[in-house]
Design a protein around this motif. Structure first.
Motif, PDB file in Angstrom:
ATOM      1  N   TYR B  16     -26.979  47.446 -56.487  1.00 13.80           N
ATOM      2  CA  TYR B  16     -25.739  47.600 -57.250  1.00 13.80           C
ATOM      3  C   TYR B  16     -25.131  46.232 -57.530  1.00 13.80           C
ATOM      4  N   VAL B  27     -22.511  48.713 -60.341  1.00 11.82           N
ATOM      5  CA  VAL B  27     -23.429  49.081 -61.418  1.00 11.82           C
ATOM      6  C   VAL B  27     -24.855  49.147 -60.893  1.00 11.82           C
ATOM      7  N   VAL B  29     -28.774  49.070 -60.786  1.00  6.82           N
ATOM      8  CA  VAL B  29     -29.930  48.552 -61.529  1.00  6.82           C
ATOM      9  C   VAL B  29     -31.172  48.825 -60.693  1.00  6.82           C
ATOM     10  N   TYR B  45     -32.363  47.755 -66.449  1.00  8.90           N
ATOM     11  CA  TYR B  45     -31.375  48.809 -66.743  1.00  8.90           C
ATOM     12  C   TYR B  45     -31.867  50.125 -66.144  1.00  8.90           C
ATOM     13  N   ASP B  46     -30.952  50.861 -65.545  1.00 10.79           N
ATOM     14  CA  ASP B  46     -31.349  52.065 -64.811  1.00 10.79           C
ATOM     15  C   ASP B  46     -30.393  53.200 -65.125  1.00 10.79           C
ATOM     16  N   ARG B 131     -24.127  46.114 -66.914  1.00 13.39           N
ATOM     17  CA  ARG B 131     -25.426  46.742 -67.230  1.00 13.39           C
ATOM     18  C   ARG B 131     -26.188  45.969 -68.279  1.00 13.39           C
ATOM     19  N   GLU B 132     -25.429  45.422 -69.239  1.00 17.58           N
ATOM     20  CA  GLU B 132     -26.077  44.848 -70.419  1.00 17.58           C
ATOM     21  C   GLU B 132     -26.128  43.324 -70.369  1.00 17.58           C
ATOM     22  N   GLU B 160     -22.071  57.684 -65.534  1.00 21.16           N
ATOM     23  CA  GLU B 160     -22.069  56.222 -65.397  1.00 21.16           C
ATOM     24  C   GLU B 160     -21.884  55.636 -66.790  1.00 21.16           C
ATOM     25  N   MET B 162     -21.820  53.883 -70.297  1.00 19.47           N
ATOM     26  CA  MET B 162     -22.837  53.177 -71.090  1.00 19.47           C
ATOM     27  C   MET B 162     -22.299  53.026 -72.509  1.00 19.47           C
ATOM     28  N   ASP B 201     -30.990  57.895 -72.175  1.00 22.26           N
ATOM     29  CA  ASP B 201     -29.671  57.287 -72.017  1.00 22.26           C
ATOM     30  C   ASP B 201     -28.559  58.311 -72.192  1.00 22.26           C
TER      31      ASP B 201
END
Lengths: 533, 533
Positions: B16, B27, B29, B45-46, B131-132, B160, B162, B201
């Motif tokens: 995380y 977050v 991953v 990315y998860d 995340r990105e 979560e 996105m 996603d």
């Protein structure tokens, strides 16, 4: 050897279109019966040869009928060749049929390019014209100008003529062949027949393992489509696998042997030059072409220029005597998107353009091999530079694969790039199978690889506005809108599969001709609702 | 209900990333362990949520932990909502957990767009930024300008956060849901978990069959990704499937019910207008959107304008109270390449642009749905016109499928178009499965559809030069060049599959870590030869 016969697709039969210029030209097409009053059948391009002719008698031990022999002999420019070929030694599965090689008479050039330039519309050209719905003289002009090739070795008379060029339907190639680790003659012959069954326009026998020559004999004698090879693989086997021991003479003899067998096109990595080697050092994945790597190593050991480059004129002399075509290999193609469109790749491409002109001076047909791994944003540059540097010679690309981490699904990463580069003008797409980067493909992989590249080729043809692609597509959409399920199955690339996928989901007793499927059910079918309006 | 637990990918563990602005942001991953000294691991990315956390305790009867509840409640602008929702009646599988809906306090707008425009960087935005690999304020600006959405209904606190936008990683959506003909709650919940396992996603629940509401409750409460729906399907069920009986009131109540359940985005076909109907008559395949067809029929029966268009302001009022996003539906998308880019399609697109501005005036997030069937040469025009007409709102496309006759392999015909339109800026790709046009997908189809669209999304990101896509790709190529087979497997989309494809072809006793595979064997491996040079 016995094989299960190749069955035709359901609802289809083979018919022949007669030649007008050459009465003995009979072009096979697949006629799909449809339950549509306005279009009771649709005829589509068919590569499966006599195998799907219900009336043909097949014997793989004798090979296919030699439909081109009268044309080849009738032109009066060939003669029984000096027999370099030797039967496979110690091989338990020698091809039992007889094959007596031909070659050009002294001073003659029995190539389709030479004929085209002299204004002759050969039976091969008319055959191609009928297959593609084109004017025979258009075919001749495309061949004369080098924009298309008809790979048709005079020693492969079993081959049904086809053209590779950007003004023709986009073709696909399937690679078969064993490696030292796996697969025998029977498996490879089965793979060839299987590949043709699913629509491969050409096959390349890339064998590097046992019995290379005998495997190839079985394949050529039974292949209705052109066969390509990479002769350096066999040449290397002949010198015991030692790259340093490779010589021009060993390569030359191998090439002649394969010309006599009837190989229709040869991958020749004549553009891998000493001067380009420093450019490769910047790469993430170096050289990923087998032929390219062999020649790079040979140049390093001998500190000499690539012998395929220095002997290129002699190569032309050999190929012209059999009408074998060059597929000028991209030995420096990128093996990762990181290396795409780099100096090494484009330096070689430019060199291949120079060699193209040399081959054309000998009336030898040429196509150019292309990458490899290329991200979507760099594909167009490849096509543009190929056209520019190689003077319009047909482009024949491997993929390109648009990402590197698709292993297990690289048939799809390749189909994406192939569709795009095809729509930009690439003439032939080399298939990639799900086992790419992992292992030699099995039969399921071969089928999967072919079908997704047939999709890519069809997408390219549709984008280019090819009338045959539009007709097929519209026939499918009309059948879909009219809920003609049987017609829909027949118009797909694998009728059995599409039928199974739908019908397996129906409840027992449900009518398979119902005006809906389980995606939306009867109440939510948009097309049904629309028709009620 | 019991499910087999979702297992993590081999060689991977969940870690995380901690928030800097919001300490309770963690977050997830996926960290892939590699045997590379210079890169001992790679974080990717998860989307799999707590399911792949070895320490999480899962109970599908209670749903996922509600990670966003403190953020949502902490902002002080929501209140327990007027309970329109009714538990499923007569359904044997009612969701046992408790879910008490929230809605906006009077005068408040609890949407990410409203916060962004006021300059707030919410925990949701920081979550997305981590995340990105982006700056949180960049995320805020993209949301404020409508170029990206964070679909995050206040009643789906399990989700979560996105983002969907063209300056973010390209996302993919998987459709699940039953039809009258097939599939129950358990199957649909399993499909959702399966879709997330393979990388979806978002998921859309397109159920039109039994127990729509209860099915959705199970899905939302257990989904770590945003859930979308097409509310008109349930509204139609409520009026007994009779299109003529549909009313604005029935639709509105359904929409509120779904907002209270926590649906994150809604496909709303508000651009299917009376004036466009004559344009549809010229088509080969009419209207192929279910919602579009229903509304076309409704307009015909009542001779009135589409009630979703006439009540659009009220729709905005409802969605803003829950921060549900519009996915403005393309009810007139072409169902065949013949109909692509026609007047009907682009007339609707322009209408959706007008509605986008209306929604933005309410601080409601919007994305735009796109075709459908489009040949390769017409894809760019779609993207260009969407950007122009819809003022930069994110584009969310179904495929597009680049040919019509690919049934049985339409996941591939779609992946080709999806990769291309993704590389041009489409923000989210709706998957298509091998059963498209034939039947509702089963689990294998869902997986296959997701993976090939993950490939398309990755190809798009690589073409756009996204650093995360480049890093992953280069890591794979380096592992390949260094014959790190275990690392290669781990970096693929289906490690188990890539391992199996390679290792099944090895001879018994052969070392699976060998510096070759059966494609080329030990003597012809180009990369091995190159490394010897």
């Amino acid at each position: 050897m016995k094989f299960s016969p190749m069955t035709s697709f359901e609802g289809s039969r083979k018919v022949y279109l007669p030649g007008a210029l050459h009465p003995d030209v009979r072009v096979p097409v697949r006629e799909i019966a449809l339950s549509d009053d306005k279009m009771p059948f649709l005829r589509v391009y068919d590569v499966t040869g006599p195998y799907t002719d219900a009336h043909a008698l097949m014997d793989v031990g004798q090979g296919l009928p030699r439909l081109r022999t009268p044309w080849i002999v009738g032109r009066g420019d060939v003669t029984p060749g000096p027999q370099v070929s030797r039967p496979g030694v110690g091989c338990h599965a020698r091809f039992p049929g007889v094959h007596a090689p031909l070659s050009a008479k002294p001073g003659c050039t029995p190539t389709q390019m030479a004929y085209a330039r002299r204004g002759m519309v050969t039976p091969e050209m008319e055959f191609v014209a009928l297959r593609e719905g084109l004017d025979p003289d258009f075919v001749r002009l495309e061949v004369a100008h080098g924009r298309a090739i008809i790979p048709a070795n005079i020693n492969h008379p079993e081959c049904e003529p086809m053209a590779i060029g950007r003004n023709f339907l986009t073709k696909i190639n399937a690679n078969i062949g064993n490696s030292a680790l796996s697969s025998g003659i029977r498996e490879e012959l089965e793979k060839m027949l299987w590949a043709v069954r699913w629509g491969a326009d050409t096959v390349m026998d890339l064998s590097t393992g046992k019995d290379i020559r005998t495997t190839r004999e079985w394949i050529i004698r039974n292949s209705p489509v052109p066969v390509g090879t990479v002769p350096i693989y066999q040449a290397l086997e002949k010198v015991g696998g030692k790259v340093g021991d490779l010589t021009w003479e060993a390569y030359r003899d191998t090439l002649i042997e394969q010309c006599e067998q009837g190989v229709d096109y040869f991958t020749v990595h004549a553009g891998v030059l000493q001067g380009f080697m420093p450019l490769v050092k910047k790469r993430l994945t170096g050289i990923v072409s087998r032929g390219g790597a062999i020649l790079a190593k040979w140049m390093q050991i001998h500190a000499q220029e690539n012998f395929l480059y220095t002997h290129f004129e002699e190569l032309c002399e050999i190929l012209k005597a059999y009408d074998a075509a060059f597929s000028l290999g991209d030995g420096l193609r990128p093996g990762s998107t990181h290396d795409a469109n780099d100096e090494a790749q484009f330096a070689e491409l430019k060199a291949l353009g120079g060699l193209t002109r040399k081959a054309w001076a000998h009336d030898v047909q040429v196509m150019i091999e292309g990458p490899g791994h290329v991200p979507l944003n760099k594909i167009k540059e490849n096509m543009d530079l190929q056209l520019e540097h190689c003077h319009g010679a047909p482009f024949y690309t491997l993929g390109p694969l648009v990402i590197d981490m698709g292993a297990g699904f690289d048939h799809v990463t390749s189909a994406i790039g192939a569709a795009v580069i095809g729509s930009l003008g690439t003439a032939m797409l080399c298939y990639v199978t799900p086992r790419e980067h992992l292992a030699l493909p099995d039969k399921d992989d071969v089928k999967e690889g072919i079908i997704v590249h047939k999709i890519a080729a069809h997408a390219a043809d549709l984008a280019k506005g090819h009338p045959m692609a539009i007709t097929l597509n519209d026939a499918m959409s009309k059948a879909r809108y009219e809920f003609r399920w049987e017609d829909q199955y027949r118009l797909t690339l694998d009728p059995e599969r599409s039928r199974r996928l739908r019908e397996a989901s129906l409840d027992a007793g449900q009518d398979p001709s119902a005006r809906c499927c389980t995606m939306c059910g009867p109440d939510f079918c948009a097309m049904k609702i629309t028709q009620e309006i």
